[in-house]
Design an enzyme around this catalytic site. Structure first.
Site, mmCIF file in Angstrom:
data_model
loop_
_atom_site.group_PDB
_atom_site.id
_atom_site.type_symbol
_atom_site.label_atom_id
_atom_site.label_comp_id
_atom_site.label_asym_id
_atom_site.label_seq_id
_atom_site.Cartn_x
_atom_site.Cartn_y
_atom_site.Cartn_z
ATOM 1 N N ASP A 84 0.869 -1.180 0.000
ATOM 2 C CA ASP A 84 0.000 0.000 0.000
ATOM 3 C C ASP A 84 0.909 1.233 0.000
ATOM 4 O OD1 ASP A 84 -1.956 -1.923 0.341
ATOM 5 O OD2 ASP A 84 -2.970 -0.886 1.983
ATOM 6 N N LYS A 146 -6.810 3.372 -2.959
ATOM 7 C CA LYS A 146 -7.175 3.320 -1.534
ATOM 8 C C LYS A 146 -7.471 4.729 -1.067
ATOM 9 C CE LYS A 146 -5.019 2.080 2.921
ATOM 10 N NZ LYS A 146 -3.853 1.408 3.548
ATOM 11 N N LYS A 175 -10.042 0.108 -2.151
ATOM 12 C CA LYS A 175 -9.921 -0.165 -0.720
ATOM 13 C C LYS A 175 -10.362 1.056 0.071
ATOM 14 C CE LYS A 175 -6.585 -1.350 2.931
ATOM 15 N NZ LYS A 175 -5.219 -1.841 3.234
#
Length: 216
Positions: A84, A146, A175
């Site tokens: 991430d 995300k 996400k």
């Protein structure tokens, strides 16, 4: 669908041991940790199918592309399955989209096929910027976008998730992360288009879900 997160800098070895035990008990998709704890968590989860997710250039995204790529590749070597990474928000706000694209691509290429999620920190962005950031991430070879680090001005919102899903289409990851603390929060994000949830309140969310099922 849950990445069980522990990203506070003061967290101890015992905290990460507990994180992994909770992931095994509740069958979370992964644990999400800073790179220094990847190897420890990978050992704790050995023999399970629970993945380790490493954050990169967290929480500000201001490392150079070369440093991001190195951090990501070392995390993969140490046992991470997914990365991430935080987008360079300053470059994006400067409309230096080519830099942002190459920055993401450097990490994607460094991890050679592992899943890369791009944290766009949507709380700092306009609607048009959210859409633009998602388009750049998708074109750069990432697998997910995300919402947030959890350290920015806001966590995930339903509207942000809606915009992100609309921008990337059906066959791409979204996400939702940041401020998701209840079953209701998680279900709203999923209904709006998230297919992964990042939370440090994962146990509470799943126990709420189990309670609802028990009381039916």
């Amino acid at each position: 669908m849950i990445d069980h997160a522990l990203l506070r800098p003061e967290s101890t070895r015992d905290s990460f041991k507990r994180l992994c035990a909770e992931a095994k008990k509740y069958r979370f998709y992964s644990v999400c940790v800073n790179p220094a704890w990847v190897k420890f968590c990978a050992e704790e989860l050995r023999g399970t199918d629970i993945k380790v997710v490493a954050v990169v250039s967290f929480p500000f995204g201001q490392m150079t592309s070369k440093m991001k790529a190195l951090e990501a590749s070392e995390a993969i070597e140490n046992g991470a399955a997914e990365i991430d990474m935080v987008m360079n928000l300053g470059a994006f706000k400067s409309q230096d989209y080519e830099y942002v694209r190459e920055d993401i691509k450097a990490v994607v290429e460094a991890v050679r096929g592992s899943v890369v999620k791009v944290i766009i920190e949507a709380g700092y962005l306009t609607d048009d910027e959210v859409i633009k950031a998602c388009e750049i991430a998708k074109r750069s070879g990432a697998s997910f976008v995300k919402t947030a680090t959890g350290f920015g001005p806001s966590g995930a919102t339903v509207y942000q998730v809606y915009l992100m899903r609309k921008a990337v289409g059906e066959n791409f990851g979204v996400k939702a992360s940041g401020g998701i603390r209840s079953l209701r929060d998680a279900l709203l994000m999923i209904a709006t288009g998230a297919n992964r949830i990042g939370s440090s309140s994962s146990v509470r969310i799943v126990e709420e879900c189990m309670s609802v099922q028990t009381n039916k």
